[in-house]
Write an enzyme that holds these catalytic residues in place. Structure first.
Site: not given
Lengths: 382, 260
Positions: A131-132, A243, A270, A278-279, A336, A340, A363
């Site tokens: 393609g490129s 683009r 938690t 939490h940091q 993340q 889960g 693209e």
């Protein structure tokens, strides 16, 4: 002085896209993704509201937006569903070569029907062998009298299963390599055109993609876009225009991922407190916010330059490359943050990662974007 | 039919509201204004009547400060209203209901009007005063809490329903009149992109408002307060419906003290 404020008109346009994305697209995004459904009823509604022919000038019945305004809308649409937005921008991509190289007669004949009634167009450049690298294009256009006879195969063609018109790039003289590439418009109804089955994709599953085959398809010279041998440059000029909206699409996906992650972090507890306290999570969210913000501003800047008549090759490549990498990273961090749950289909963030992935590929793959960026950059030092 | 529809911009329901330091107004710095839902229904109703009655025109009127009143008018033009008139009031807060009715009446009395449509009240102050006051000032009857408004050309009567505590009433009425509409019985249309662009270039007639202070009988808020924050919901975990019911009754009795 640069001005980052939007005009009331731009606010209204963005509101329209935002409302459409959140009320029409988002509620169906998960289902279309799960079963790989092309929601034609949503695209018809988008057409009715003027959201399909964003780049077609008003004189042909389109919305006639500049690139900046297109980007504002594309980001909002992609926030609702990246796949559905691909259907819209793939159509805009396909009509762009007609806008750039069409004669007044061709524009009148080819563009007006798309604005009068719901139809999709499809841009057919990529081939199975690559393609490129358009110089090695194997689809051939053989001159016979006043006609051309096209043969070859094009793959990963967005909108192909539904498109009524293809813009096909074929080589009229392979010995000239990319200087032999020529663009044609080919109606789906032309004899010898066949469209393969829908490709099963990792993401953007509300959009459709297929391979098209051209077996001795006869195309009159009146359906050639521009002169023989100008197709490669036309394809590049087209991609210079389209683009930047990929940067906007990626920004929309990234913003959605950040919003999901931030809202979730305030609710999920938690160790006796919301994870937003939490940091480890705060640092994630802060990095995600930086990426989204930078992606948006790079996209706006490239679009602004191009609207001012500059080519913006360097800036649009930077915007597309950065925003798509940012979308992938931000979607990854959103998963993340969800832990889960983020890996489960029941939650919205894993789709965002799959959708973000394509923006690094289509693209112009990001490797090509980096080659372009380096080339443009080094010019300033040579 | 010459239809006039009155619109008021109100803070978007999704905006996080804050009280301004003076304690009597909202901090409008970051507030996005939109048409109130009742007015959306009124505009939709006006457009439906226009489409069903050839030769009709819809003239949208708003009395309010810049830029939000102008934006409300442009949004209405984008939806399909033909003409717009803006009674521009000083920047800042919206005029109080009676001042708004007076400003609207002055503007409407100078333009053709067979039927004047309003939302039954605005989604911000919920005063519900403007339509009634407007009818009084224009010297025409008014009908409130109206649904399903239709024009019967044969009898030259409006036919509509009113939702009341006793149930639905069916009415007919002659023109001219003011009609205050109930919200969202119709599904308001979305403005199309080309219409949005066109509405930016459409002319808006401007009428100067008389100074608010010179009008008698106006009201002003003395204090705004945000409602107290909601306390968290309690989630009851259970394995069987019986267990859920037992735990719920225990909470209702011992914690919420709903039952003795």
């Amino acid at each position: 002085m640069p001005d980052f404020s939007l005009t009331p008109e731009q606010e209204s346009l963005r509101d329209l896209a935002r409302k459409f994305a959140r009320t029409e697209m988002a509620p169906h995004a998960a289902e279309c993704d799960r079963v790989s459904r092309f929601p034609e009823e949503i695209y018809r509604k988008a057409f009715d509201l003027g959201l399909l022919n964003l780049n077609v000038p008003a004189e042909y019945g389109g919305s006639g937006l500049g690139l900046f305004d297109q980007c504002l809308m594309v980001e909002e649409l992609a926030y609702g569903c990246g796949g559905m937005t691909t259907t819209v921008i793939a159509h805009c991509l396909a009509v762009e070569p007609i806008l750039l190289a069409g004669t007044p007669e061709q524009k009148e004949r080819l563009l007006k029907p798309f604005c009068a009634e719901y139809h999709l167009a499809s841009f057919a450049l990529t081939e199975p062998s690559g393609g490129s690298d358009p110089g090695s294009m194997r689809t051939l256009a053989r001159k016979e009298g006043d006609d051309y006879v096209l043969s070859g195969e094009k793959c990963f063609i967005s909108n192909a299963p539904q498109a009524s018109l293809f813009v096909v790039f074929a080589n009229t003289d392979p010995s000239l390599r990319h200087k032999g590439v020529t663009a044609f418009v080919v109606p789906r109804s032309a004899k010898g055109v066949s469209v393969g089955p829908d490709d099963e994709k990792m993401g953007h599953r509300a959009s459709s993609t297929a391979t098209i085959r051209l077996d001795d398809v006869r195309v009159p010279a009146s359906d050639r876009l521009g002169a023989e041998g100008t197709g490669f440059s036309l394809a590049m000029r087209t991609l210079d225009q389209t683009r930047t909206p990929i940067g906007a699409l990626a920004t929309g996906i990234a913003q959605a991922a950040l919003d999901h992650a931030a809202s979730y972090s305030l609710k999920r507890e938690t160790f006796g407190k919301p994870i937003s306290e939490h940091q480890a999570i705060q640092i994630k969210l802060a990095n995600m916010a930086q990426a989204v913000h930078a992606a948006r501003l790079l996209t706006w800047h490239a679009a602004w330059l191009i609207d001012r008549g500059q080519k913006g090759t360097l800036e649009s490549s930077i915007a597309k490359c950065f925003a798509s990498d940012a979308a992938f990273d931000v979607a990854d961090e959103a998963i993340q943050t969800f832990g889960g749950y983020g890996y489960m289909r029941e939650y919205p963030v894993e789709k965002l990662l799959r959708d973000a992935k394509l923006t690094q590929i289509y693209e112009g793959a990001n490797e090509i974007q980096r080659i372009v960026i380096a080339r443009e950059l080094l010019r300033g030092y040579g | 039919m010459e239809i006039v529809v009155c619109v008021k911009p109100v803070p978007d329901a999704e905006t996080r509201l804050r009280v301004a330091p003076d304690g009597t107004t909202l901090d409008i710095e970051a507030v996005k204004f939109v048409l109130t839902g009742y007015d959306e229904s009124a505009v939709e109703q006006a457009l439906l009547l226009k489409e069903a009655t050839p030769g009709s025109k819809v003239h949208v009127v708003s009395a309010g400060p810049p830029p939000r009143a102008e934006e409300a008018l442009r949004a209405s033009l984008a939806l399909g209203c033909d003409l717009a008139t803006w009674v521009e009031t000083p920047p800042g807060v919206s005029p109080d209901p009676l001042s708004a009715a007076r400003a609207l009446a002055r503007a409407i009395s100078t333009i053709p009007h067979d039927l004047v449509l309003c939302g039954k009240n605005a989604g911000d102050d919920e005063a519900g005063v403007v339509a009634g006051a407007l009818a009084e000032l224009l010297g025409v009857p008014d009908h409130s809490a109206v649904l399903d408004l239709r024009w019967d050309a044969a009898s030259s009567r409006l036919r509509f329903q009113r939702s009341t505590e006793a149930g639905m009433e069916k009415w007919e009425a002659p023109l001219p009149c003011v009609v205050a509409l109930q919200q969202a019985w119709n599904d308001p249309r979305t403005a199309k992109l080309p219409a949005i662009l066109k509405s930016r270039r459409s002319p808006i007639a401007k009428v100067a408002s008389e100074p608010i202070a010179s009008t008698a009988g106006t009201t002003r808020p003395t204090k705004f307060e945000l409602p107290p924050p909601r306390t968290g919901a309690k989630l009851i975990e259970f394995k069987t419906p019986e267990e859920a019911a037992q735990k719920l009754v225990k909470v209702l009795k011992e914690e919420a003290k709903v039952f003795p």
